[in-house]
Structure formats: structure tokens, C-alpha cells
Scaffold this motif. Sequence first.
Motif, PDB file in Angstrom:
ATOM      1  N   VAL A 101      91.250  63.053  14.562  1.00 30.53           N
ATOM      2  CA  VAL A 101      91.367  64.213  13.691  1.00 30.53           C
ATOM      3  C   VAL A 101      90.631  63.889  12.396  1.00 30.53           C
ATOM      4  O   VAL A 101      90.925  62.895  11.733  1.00 30.53           O
ATOM      5  CB  VAL A 101      92.842  64.537  13.407  1.00 30.53           C
ATOM      6  CG1 VAL A 101      92.950  65.706  12.431  1.00 30.53           C
ATOM      7  CG2 VAL A 101      93.570  64.848  14.695  1.00 30.53           C
ATOM      8  N   LEU A 102      89.662  64.720  12.098  1.00 31.77           N
ATOM      9  CA  LEU A 102      88.912  64.507  10.872  1.00 31.77           C
ATOM     10  C   LEU A 102      89.666  65.169   9.728  1.00 31.77           C
ATOM     11  O   LEU A 102      90.055  66.328   9.795  1.00 31.77           O
ATOM     12  CB  LEU A 102      87.516  65.110  10.973  1.00 31.77           C
ATOM     13  CG  LEU A 102      86.614  64.504  12.039  1.00 31.77           C
ATOM     14  CD1 LEU A 102      85.307  65.263  12.111  1.00 31.77           C
ATOM     15  CD2 LEU A 102      86.351  63.048  11.724  1.00 31.77           C
ATOM     16  N   LYS A 103      89.878  64.439   8.724  1.00 28.48           N
ATOM     17  CA  LYS A 103      90.532  64.986   7.554  1.00 28.48           C
ATOM     18  C   LYS A 103      89.453  65.330   6.532  1.00 28.48           C
ATOM     19  O   LYS A 103      88.951  64.461   5.842  1.00 28.48           O
ATOM     20  CB  LYS A 103      91.532  63.990   6.971  1.00 28.48           C
ATOM     21  CG  LYS A 103      92.722  63.774   7.847  1.00 28.48           C
ATOM     22  CD  LYS A 103      93.740  62.933   7.148  1.00 28.48           C
ATOM     23  CE  LYS A 103      94.971  62.806   8.025  1.00 28.48           C
ATOM     24  NZ  LYS A 103      96.040  62.098   7.344  1.00 28.48           N
ATOM     25  N   THR A 104      89.105  66.621   6.499  1.00 32.01           N
ATOM     26  CA  THR A 104      88.123  67.078   5.509  1.00 32.01           C
ATOM     27  C   THR A 104      88.830  68.022   4.562  1.00 32.01           C
ATOM     28  O   THR A 104      89.598  68.877   4.965  1.00 32.01           O
ATOM     29  CB  THR A 104      86.953  67.809   6.171  1.00 32.01           C
ATOM     30  OG1 THR A 104      87.460  68.931   6.874  1.00 32.01           O
ATOM     31  CG2 THR A 104      86.194  66.896   7.102  1.00 32.01           C
ATOM     32  N   SER A 105      88.555  67.846   3.333  1.00 37.06           N
ATOM     33  CA  SER A 105      89.132  68.754   2.353  1.00 37.06           C
ATOM     34  C   SER A 105      88.054  69.746   1.916  1.00 37.06           C
ATOM     35  O   SER A 105      86.882  69.413   1.823  1.00 37.06           O
ATOM     36  CB  SER A 105      89.667  67.978   1.152  1.00 37.06           C
ATOM     37  OG  SER A 105      88.601  67.303   0.512  1.00 37.06           O
TER      38      SER A 105
END
Length: 97
Positions: free
Chosen positions: A8-12
Motif C-alpha cells: 500500500v503506497l502511502k501518498t499524501s
Amino acid sequence: MNPSAPAVLKTSAPAWWRVPQMWLVVGGPLAVVVASLITAWIAVHNADPVLDKAAFERDRQAAMALQGQARADALIKLQPAHQARNHAASPVVPQDR
């Protein structure tokens, strides 16, 4: 941690002021508001003075007492701006011919 689970990519999301398209949407109306405030400030601080009608009538009576070209010249100077503009090519012709 399960090695078979997808990563899971955590992009803000970027801050709203860092999105260029937002400035295209907000920039136009913001420029209009700033320009209207500047225009209102100019209009308030550079308002035309109200003319004194009694002084105009006094000067007109003095011009009417003159004769010939002096009378025509004095009356031309008393014309309102829109009349002077409209008659710039055809100045007042003396009536006493």
C-alpha cells in the motif's frame, strides 16, 4: 507483515496552494477583485469637484454683457465639457452678423 499482501503506497495529497490548476480557477476572480478595489480607491481619491452654479451664472451674465468676439470667446469658455467636445469642429458662431 504478510509478504503476499499488496504493498500500500502511502501518498499524501499536496497542499491546496501547491496545485497549479487551483491558481487558474482562483487567480482570475482574485485579480478582478484586486483591480476593482484599486479602481474604487482611485475614484474616491480623485473625485471631480462639484461646480458652483452661482459662480457659473455670474460668469455667464458677465459674458452676456460683452459684445462681438469677446462675448463669443467668453461663452465658449463656459460651455460644459460634452458640449465643447461635440462642437470642437464647429465652434460657436456669433449671432450678431
